[in-house]
Scaffold this motif. Structure first.
Motif, PDB file in Angstrom:
ATOM      1  N   ASN A 185       0.836  -1.198   0.000  1.00 28.55           N
ATOM      2  CA  ASN A 185       0.000   0.000   0.000  1.00 28.55           C
ATOM      3  C   ASN A 185       0.875   1.255   0.000  1.00 28.55           C
ATOM      4  OD1 ASN A 185      -1.555   2.264   0.915  1.00 28.55           O
ATOM      5  ND2 ASN A 185      -3.116   0.844   1.634  1.00 28.55           N
ATOM      6  N   PRO A 186       0.848   2.050  -1.089  1.00 31.33           N
ATOM      7  CA  PRO A 186       1.746   3.208  -1.167  1.00 31.33           C
ATOM      8  C   PRO A 186       1.457   4.282  -0.112  1.00 31.33           C
ATOM      9  CG  PRO A 186       0.224   3.189  -3.031  1.00 31.33           C
ATOM     10  CD  PRO A 186       0.026   1.898  -2.305  1.00 31.33           C
ATOM     11  N   LYS A 187       0.166   4.475   0.235  1.00 31.98           N
ATOM     12  CA  LYS A 187      -0.183   5.488   1.243  1.00 31.98           C
ATOM     13  C   LYS A 187       0.330   5.098   2.620  1.00 31.98           C
ATOM     14  CE  LYS A 187      -4.296   7.178  -1.125  1.00 31.98           C
ATOM     15  NZ  LYS A 187      -5.783   7.212  -1.130  1.00 31.98           N
ATOM     16  N   LYS A 188       0.167   3.824   2.935  1.00 32.83           N
ATOM     17  CA  LYS A 188       0.655   3.317   4.233  1.00 32.83           C
ATOM     18  C   LYS A 188       2.176   3.435   4.309  1.00 32.83           C
ATOM     19  CE  LYS A 188      -0.073  -0.699   7.190  1.00 32.83           C
ATOM     20  NZ  LYS A 188      -0.497  -2.106   7.217  1.00 32.83           N
ATOM     21  N   LYS A 190       4.007   5.617   2.695  1.00 38.11           N
ATOM     22  CA  LYS A 190       4.339   7.043   2.819  1.00 38.11           C
ATOM     23  C   LYS A 190       4.232   7.501   4.272  1.00 38.11           C
ATOM     24  CE  LYS A 190       3.393  11.558   0.778  1.00 38.11           C
ATOM     25  NZ  LYS A 190       2.539  12.331  -0.153  1.00 38.11           N
ATOM     26  N   GLU A 191       3.192   7.029   4.970  1.00 36.75           N
ATOM     27  CA  GLU A 191       3.023   7.358   6.394  1.00 36.75           C
ATOM     28  C   GLU A 191       4.210   6.850   7.207  1.00 36.75           C
ATOM     29  OE1 GLU A 191      -0.711   5.809   7.760  1.00 36.75           O
ATOM     30  OE2 GLU A 191      -1.839   6.944   6.263  1.00 36.75           O
ATOM     31  N   PHE A 192       4.659   5.640   6.893  1.00 35.73           N
ATOM     32  CA  PHE A 192       5.808   5.071   7.601  1.00 35.73           C
ATOM     33  C   PHE A 192       7.064   5.910   7.357  1.00 35.73           C
ATOM     34  CE2 PHE A 192       9.681   2.491   7.273  1.00 35.73           C
ATOM     35  CZ  PHE A 192       9.792   2.070   8.591  1.00 35.73           C
ATOM     36  N   VAL A 193       7.307   6.258   6.109  1.00 39.40           N
ATOM     37  CA  VAL A 193       8.518   7.010   5.765  1.00 39.40           C
ATOM     38  C   VAL A 193       8.512   8.388   6.440  1.00 39.40           C
ATOM     39  CG1 VAL A 193       9.909   7.962   3.879  1.00 39.40           C
ATOM     40  CG2 VAL A 193       8.782   5.757   3.585  1.00 39.40           C
ATOM     41  N   SER A 194       7.330   8.960   6.624  1.00 41.48           N
ATOM     42  CA  SER A 194       7.237  10.278   7.267  1.00 41.48           C
ATOM     43  C   SER A 194       7.718  10.251   8.715  1.00 41.48           C
ATOM     44  CB  SER A 194       5.793  10.794   7.215  1.00 41.48           C
ATOM     45  OG  SER A 194       4.958  10.036   8.070  1.00 41.48           O
ATOM     46  N   GLY A 199      14.621   8.491   5.879  1.00 45.68           N
ATOM     47  CA  GLY A 199      13.880   7.937   4.752  1.00 45.68           C
ATOM     48  C   GLY A 199      13.424   8.988   3.755  1.00 45.68           C
ATOM     49  N   THR A 200      13.437   8.625   2.479  1.00 50.43           N
ATOM     50  CA  THR A 200      12.917   9.458   1.401  1.00 50.43           C
ATOM     51  C   THR A 200      11.906   8.625   0.618  1.00 50.43           C
ATOM     52  OG1 THR A 200      15.046  10.582   1.215  1.00 50.43           O
ATOM     53  CG2 THR A 200      13.523  10.843  -0.628  1.00 50.43           C
ATOM     54  N   TYR A 201      10.786   9.251   0.277  1.00 52.88           N
ATOM     55  CA  TYR A 201       9.693   8.530  -0.395  1.00 52.88           C
ATOM     56  C   TYR A 201       9.497   9.058  -1.808  1.00 52.88           C
ATOM     57  CZ  TYR A 201       4.834   6.992  -1.248  1.00 52.88           C
ATOM     58  OH  TYR A 201       3.689   6.438  -1.777  1.00 52.88           O
ATOM     59  N   VAL A 202       9.437   8.144  -2.761  1.00 48.09           N
ATOM     60  CA  VAL A 202       9.163   8.500  -4.160  1.00 48.09           C
ATOM     61  C   VAL A 202       8.068   7.564  -4.667  1.00 48.09           C
ATOM     62  CG1 VAL A 202      10.124   8.725  -6.481  1.00 48.09           C
ATOM     63  CG2 VAL A 202      11.586   9.128  -4.516  1.00 48.09           C
ATOM     64  N   MET A 203       7.068   8.108  -5.354  1.00 47.76           N
ATOM     65  CA  MET A 203       6.012   7.258  -5.905  1.00 47.76           C
ATOM     66  C   MET A 203       6.000   7.325  -7.425  1.00 47.76           C
ATOM     67  SD  MET A 203       1.930   7.070  -5.147  1.00 47.76           S
ATOM     68  CE  MET A 203       1.504   8.520  -6.097  1.00 47.76           C
ATOM     69  N   ILE A 204       5.914   6.162  -8.055  1.00 46.54           N
ATOM     70  CA  ILE A 204       5.805   6.068  -9.507  1.00 46.54           C
ATOM     71  C   ILE A 204       4.334   5.856  -9.858  1.00 46.54           C
ATOM     72  CG2 ILE A 204       6.428   4.714 -11.543  1.00 46.54           C
ATOM     73  CD1 ILE A 204       9.093   4.080 -10.199  1.00 46.54           C
TER      74      ILE A 204
END
Length: 228
Positions: A185-188, A190-194, A199-204
């Motif tokens: 789950n990309p949203k979940k 992203k919450e973890f990386v925040s 950590g750095t988050y990138v979404m394709i």
């Protein structure tokens, strides 16, 4: 040339990266084959046997989880992590149940190869009929075969939640998520990386789970930026 150690996912070979590696700049990718391993401890031993200096590790799916797990146990061996389509909290209940039923079935029946339905789970709907991508997935599956599938399913289905330990790592980690990933789950994520300092988050976008096959150019561009 920057050496980069690359770890693939369940039932994946180096073929997974065939459209990514040629697009890397000043990067020498070294593929680590974890398919012989029967546990995460054995995966760590395989990685240790290849890495000689603090390394940059790129891991996809199971390979991403394995790279993070390795970093927890051997932080001095890792200087940067790139985690593609993987999370830290193990597998979902539905995925664990699916794997258990698959193991039960395989123990009693002949394996006829990965099903079309399972392939579609991994892909963005736009790629459900992409014959080139599908043929690579089928080839990797056929090359590794039933024994490797059983071994990998048994070895890696019981994944502990390593979230808190990953948050304490003093290693830069780049998490690459896919917008339409049915497994992670990309949203979940992203919450973890925040919550992470390193950590750095990138979404394709417009991409399913199989990022190296579905979006090789975008993935290579991100790797060129994050590794060099």
């Amino acid at each position: 040339m920057q050496k980069v150690y690359v770890i693939s996912g369940t039932m994946c070979t180096v073929d997974l990266w065939q459209h990514v590696f040629p697009k890397l700049k000043n990067i020498l990718p070294i593929h680590i084959d974890i398919t012989p391993a029967s546990s995460f401890e054995e995966i760590n031993k395989i990685i240790l046997s290849v890495i000689t200096e603090p390394a940059v590790i790129v891991g996809f799916s199971l390979g991403g989880f394995s790279a993070m797990n390795f970093s927890i146990h051997f932080p001095e061996k890792v200087k940067k992590l790139v985690v593609v389509a993987a999370n830290t909290d193990g597998l979902s209940d539905s995925e664990i149940q699916l794997r258990k039923s698959t193991i039960d079935f395989l123990e009693k029946h002949t394996y006829k190869g990965i099903s079309q339905a399972r392939i579609q789970q991994f892909l963005h709907p736009d790629n459900h009929r992409n014959s080139e991508i599908i043929s690579v997935i089928k080839k990797m599956d056929a090359d590794l075969g039933k024994d490797v599938l059983l071994r990998q399913l048994r070895a890696t289905s019981t994944r502990l939640d390593i979230s808190q330990k990953v948050l304490t790592l003093n290693t830069p980690i780049f998490f690459i998520a896919a917008e339409n990933d049915a497994l992670v789950n990309p949203k979940k994520l992203k919450e973890f990386v925040s919550k992470s300092q390193k950590g750095t988050y990138v979404m394709i976008k417009n991409c399913g789970h199989m990022v190296p096959l579905e979006k090789p150019e975008e993935l290579a561009s991100i790797l060129n930026l994050t590794i060099n």
